[in-house]
Design an enzyme around this catalytic site. Structure first.
Site, PDB file in Angstrom:
ATOM      1  N   ASP A  10       0.874  -1.173   0.000  1.00 40.89           N
ATOM      2  CA  ASP A  10       0.000   0.000   0.000  1.00 40.89           C
ATOM      3  C   ASP A  10       0.915   1.228   0.000  1.00 40.89           C
ATOM      4  OD1 ASP A  10       0.974   0.166   2.584  1.00 40.89           O
ATOM      5  OD2 ASP A  10      -0.989   0.179   3.554  1.00 40.89           O
ATOM      6  N   CYS A  67       3.283  -3.325   4.067  1.00 41.47           N
ATOM      7  CA  CYS A  67       2.404  -2.229   4.494  1.00 41.47           C
ATOM      8  C   CYS A  67       3.064  -1.619   5.725  1.00 41.47           C
ATOM      9  CB  CYS A  67       0.969  -2.705   4.741  1.00 41.47           C
ATOM     10  SG  CYS A  67       0.734  -3.847   6.108  1.00 41.47           S
ATOM     11  N   THR A  69       2.629  -1.769   9.118  1.00 41.33           N
ATOM     12  CA  THR A  69       2.988  -2.716  10.185  1.00 41.33           C
ATOM     13  C   THR A  69       3.216  -4.139   9.677  1.00 41.33           C
ATOM     14  OG1 THR A  69       0.657  -3.228  10.501  1.00 41.33           O
ATOM     15  CG2 THR A  69       1.591  -1.497  11.906  1.00 41.33           C
ATOM     16  N   HIS A 100      10.922 -23.257   9.660  1.00 39.21           N
ATOM     17  CA  HIS A 100       9.919 -23.918  10.498  1.00 39.21           C
ATOM     18  C   HIS A 100       8.506 -23.816   9.953  1.00 39.21           C
ATOM     19  CE1 HIS A 100      12.466 -23.850  14.473  1.00 39.21           C
ATOM     20  NE2 HIS A 100      13.120 -24.349  13.430  1.00 39.21           N
ATOM     21  N   HIS A 135       8.513 -30.291  11.299  1.00 36.19           N
ATOM     22  CA  HIS A 135       7.731 -29.110  10.942  1.00 36.19           C
ATOM     23  C   HIS A 135       6.703 -29.396   9.850  1.00 36.19           C
ATOM     24  CE1 HIS A 135      10.302 -26.855  13.526  1.00 36.19           C
ATOM     25  NE2 HIS A 135      11.372 -27.285  12.873  1.00 36.19           N
TER      26      HIS A 135
HETATM   27  C1  RB5 Z   1      -1.717   2.609   6.571  1.00 38.37           C
HETATM   28  O1  RB5 Z   1      -1.742   3.789   7.269  1.00 38.37           O
HETATM   29  C2  RB5 Z   1      -1.539   1.421   7.502  1.00 38.37           C
HETATM   30  O2  RB5 Z   1      -2.668   1.271   8.303  1.00 38.37           O
HETATM   31  C3  RB5 Z   1      -1.263   0.162   6.732  1.00 38.37           C
HETATM   32  O3  RB5 Z   1      -0.127   0.336   5.961  1.00 38.37           O
HETATM   33  C4  RB5 Z   1      -0.972  -1.104   7.531  1.00 38.37           C
HETATM   34  O4  RB5 Z   1      -0.039  -0.865   8.536  1.00 38.37           O
HETATM   35  C5  RB5 Z   1      -2.142  -1.843   8.003  1.00 38.37           C
HETATM   36  O5  RB5 Z   1      -2.039  -2.930   8.560  1.00 38.37           O
END
Ligand code: RB5
Length: 156
Positions: A10, A67, A69, A100, A135
């Site tokens: 994203d 993305c 996180t 694993h 595994h």
């Molecule tokens: C975008 O702001 C953020 O929410 C997205 O990149 C991601 O971290 C969502 O899980």
């Protein structure tokens, strides 16, 4: 023939995706850049779905998602049968995700890793094989058995 590898992000992962895309191309991969193609705000599932579908259907062996996180991308990708999407924040986690867990999608938390670390994580994930052995059984237990699910509530 070069291995085809899809990559997608994203807006939060866009800049790092560009770095990783270039690194993959330099390493000889046939990179399928699903997007996003700029920093405008986007919805991560729009990019995770097409990539996970390719992996789930066996059209590609593995793929890379990014993305902020890593969480939204992994939640979405892991809804597809046969997809094992692992968020990796260090090369050691990436290595264990392969050894694993036989992770076939690498998910990077772009807002929490440096470019240098991300390249090292990608490299370790690409170059580590699944260990199999004990595994194998564990990984095979990940997929839900729909017949068991249907009868799960039947017991008195
Ligand atoms: C975008 O702001 C953020 O929410 C997205 O990149 C991601 O971290 C969502 O899980």
């Amino acid at each position: 023939m070069a291995e085809r590898i899809p990559i997608a992000s994203d807006h939060a992962g866009y800049e790092l995706k560009e770095r990783l895309r270039a690194a993959l191309a330099e390493q000889g991969f046939d990179v399928d850049d699903i997007g996003t193609h700029g920093t405008a705000s986007t919805d991560y599932p729009d990019y995770a779905h097409p990539l996970a579908q390719q992996v789930s259907e066996g059209r590609v062996k593995r793929g890379v998602l990014l993305c902020g996180t890593g969480l939204g991308m992994s939640y979405t990708a892991n809804r597809y049968p046969g997809v094992r999407a692992a968020v990796a924040w260090s090369p050691d986690v990436a290595e264990l995700a392969r050894k694993h867990n036989d992770a076939n999608v690498l998910v990077l938390p772009a807002r929490f890793v440096s470019d240098e670390d991300a390249l090292a994580i990608l490299h370790r994930w690409l170059s580590t094989d699944f260990e199999g052995g004990r595994h194998e059984k564990r990984v095979s237990k990940i997929e839900r058995d729909e017949a068991d699910d249907a009868s799960a509530g039947d017991e008195a």
